[in-house]
Design an enzyme around this catalytic site. Structure first.
Site, short mmCIF file in Angstrom:
data_model
loop_
_atom_site.label_atom_id
_atom_site.label_comp_id
_atom_site.label_asym_id
_atom_site.label_seq_id
_atom_site.Cartn_x
_atom_site.Cartn_y
_atom_site.Cartn_z
N GLU A 115 4.66 -4.90 7.12
CA GLU A 115 3.89 -3.85 7.81
C GLU A 115 4.38 -3.62 9.23
O GLU A 115 4.36 -2.51 9.74
CB GLU A 115 2.39 -4.22 7.83
CG GLU A 115 1.70 -4.12 6.49
CD GLU A 115 1.75 -5.40 5.66
OE1 GLU A 115 2.58 -6.28 5.98
OE2 GLU A 115 0.98 -5.51 4.70
N ALA A 117 0.86 -1.18 0.00
CA ALA A 117 0.00 0.00 0.00
C ALA A 117 0.90 1.24 0.00
O ALA A 117 2.05 1.17 0.44
CB ALA A 117 -0.89 -0.02 1.24
N1 CAA Z 1 4.57 3.22 -0.62
C1 CAA Z 1 4.96 4.39 -1.16
N2 CAA Z 1 6.11 4.54 -1.85
C2 CAA Z 1 6.89 3.46 -1.99
C3 CAA Z 1 6.54 2.21 -1.45
C4 CAA Z 1 5.32 2.12 -0.73
N3 CAA Z 1 4.88 0.96 -0.22
N4 CAA Z 1 7.54 1.33 -1.73
C5 CAA Z 1 8.45 2.00 -2.45
N5 CAA Z 1 8.07 3.28 -2.61
C6 CAA Z 1 8.77 4.36 -3.31
C7 CAA Z 1 9.96 4.85 -2.49
O1 CAA Z 1 9.54 5.79 -1.52
C8 CAA Z 1 10.82 5.45 -3.57
O2 CAA Z 1 10.29 6.71 -3.91
P1 CAA Z 1 11.28 8.02 -4.02
O3 CAA Z 1 12.16 7.68 -5.21
O4 CAA Z 1 10.34 9.14 -4.27
O5 CAA Z 1 12.04 8.08 -2.73
C9 CAA Z 1 10.60 4.53 -4.76
O6 CAA Z 1 9.35 3.85 -4.50
C10 CAA Z 1 11.67 3.47 -4.92
O7 CAA Z 1 11.79 2.78 -3.69
P2 CAA Z 1 13.18 2.63 -2.88
O8 CAA Z 1 14.10 3.75 -3.20
O9 CAA Z 1 12.86 2.40 -1.45
O10 CAA Z 1 13.74 1.29 -3.57
P3 CAA Z 1 14.76 0.22 -2.92
O11 CAA Z 1 15.13 -0.66 -4.05
O12 CAA Z 1 15.81 0.91 -2.16
O13 CAA Z 1 13.87 -0.60 -1.87
C11 CAA Z 1 11.90 -1.79 -1.10
C12 CAA Z 1 12.79 -1.39 -2.31
C13 CAA Z 1 12.66 -2.73 -0.17
C14 CAA Z 1 10.67 -2.49 -1.69
C15 CAA Z 1 11.48 -0.52 -0.32
O14 CAA Z 1 10.97 0.42 -1.25
C16 CAA Z 1 10.43 -0.74 0.72
O15 CAA Z 1 10.72 -1.25 1.79
N6 CAA Z 1 9.16 -0.35 0.43
C17 CAA Z 1 8.07 -0.44 1.40
C18 CAA Z 1 7.58 -1.85 1.58
C19 CAA Z 1 6.47 -1.89 2.61
O16 CAA Z 1 6.66 -1.55 3.77
N7 CAA Z 1 5.27 -2.31 2.17
C20 CAA Z 1 4.11 -2.44 3.05
C21 CAA Z 1 3.27 -1.21 2.95
S1 CAA Z 1 1.92 -1.20 4.14
C22 CAA Z 1 0.70 -2.19 3.46
O17 CAA Z 1 0.87 -2.76 2.40
C23 CAA Z 1 -0.60 -2.31 4.25
C24 CAA Z 1 -1.55 -3.38 3.78
O18 CAA Z 1 -1.49 -4.50 4.24
C25 CAA Z 1 -2.62 -3.06 2.83
#
Ligand code: CAA
Length: 258
Positions: free
Chosen positions: A132, A67
């Site tokens: 999460e 999300a």
């Molecule tokens: N939401 C919003 N933006 C996100 C995102 C997310 N879930 N995941 C990645 N992005 C964005 C980053 O902020 C970044 O944007 P900017 O360039 O503007 O900074 C871009 O996508 C690229 O991401 P990274 O620079 O972080 O890429 P990376 O290769 O270094 O890392 C990753 C990749 C490990 C997937 C990392 O992006 C990450 O940990 N993302 C979040 C994962 C997460 O926590 N997901 C759960 C969300 S909560 C949920 O899903 C609730 C539910 O149950 C419904």
């Protein structure tokens, strides 16, 4: 087809393909995207020319990284409730088989979206997970339930409590991923499977999906009753006569969806 901003929609013979299309944000699932996705899936679901739907992510890196955290960060419980979470329930109600073609990250809501599908094909580098807990919440789109029902309590607890990712290969061995394929082969392999499914009798396919899903939502007794009613119901279809006649006449069946 309607105009969409966050997804791409295309057709390949009897297969519908929906691509999550926010690659710069790793296809993070904002409310707009999930709502468009539900619209597109419902549109394909109503379309008799489509027999199976593939869901995939744009770009090399992700199916969906969850999300959209930036969108959610300041939301209240009521904002979340009114914001469009019911799109997930609409996705759950799609009758046609859904295949997730997972490249790269399928995290949080991305992992949950893959688990809303009926089959999952993933690339060797795909990473699934429910991170999460690392941002102070828990899965909200079925992650705790669907993982537990497939992997059991102990592996699920580890995934949900640590937030650590899990490889496609391990999930294949645990029965949550159908096939792991080389990166360049993902869509081809998904299409092969989708075409095969889309060539079957449509009503039988629909009732087969409904019957299997009943195993997750009912007791064994109820599930067996649903299966049996669906089995009997299929004896009212022209496709059942055609399928059996074709077998006896040693020819390919020509199903019409009736
Ligand atoms: N939401 C919003 N933006 C996100 C995102 C997310 N879930 N995941 C990645 N992005 C964005 C980053 O902020 C970044 O944007 P900017 O360039 O503007 O900074 C871009 O996508 C690229 O991401 P990274 O620079 O972080 O890429 P990376 O290769 O270094 O890392 C990753 C990749 C490990 C997937 C990392 O992006 C990450 O940990 N993302 C979040 C994962 C997460 O926590 N997901 C759960 C969300 S909560 C949920 O899903 C609730 C539910 O149950 C419904």
């Amino acid at each position: 087809m309607a105009e969409y901003t966050s997804i791409l929609v295309e057709r390949n013979q009897r297969v519908g393909i929906v691509t999550l299309n926010r690659p710069k944000e790793l296809n993070a699932l904002n409310f707009q995207l999930v709502s468009e996705l539900a619209d597109a899936l419902e549109e394909f679901d109503r379309d008799e020319a489509i027999g199976c739907i593939i869901l995939t992510g744009a770009g090399e890196k992700a199916f969906a990284a969850g999300a959209d955290i930036k969108e959610m960060a300041d939301k209240s419980p009521v904002d979340m409730m009114l914001g469009g979470f019911d799109s997930w329930a609409r996705i759950r109600k799609i009758h046609k088989p859904l295949i997730a073609a997972v490249n790269g990250y399928a995290l949080g809501g991305g992992c949950e979206l893959a688990m809303h599908c009926d089959l999952i094909i993933a690339t060797e580098n795909a990473r699934f997970g429910q991170p999460e807990i690392l941002i102070g919440v828990i899965p909200g789109a079925g992650g705790t339930q669907r993982l537990a029902r497939t992997l059991g309590k102990y592996r699920t607890m580890e995934i949900v409590l640590t937030g650590s990712p899990i490889s496609a290969k391990e999930l294949e061995s645990l029965g949550l991923v159908n096939h792991v394929v080389p990166q360049g082969e993902l869509l081809n392999e998904a299409l092969k499977l989708a075409h095969k499914i889309a060539s079957q009798a449509p009503i039988a396919t629909r009732l087969a999906k409904e019957s299997v899903l009943a195993a997750f939502e009912t007791s064994l007794e109820e599930g067996l009753a649903i299966e049996l009613k669906n089995f009997f119901l299929l004896f009212s279809t022209e496709d059942m006569r055609e399928g059996m006649r074709a077998f006896i006449e040693k020819r390919q069946a020509n199903f019409q969806g009736k």
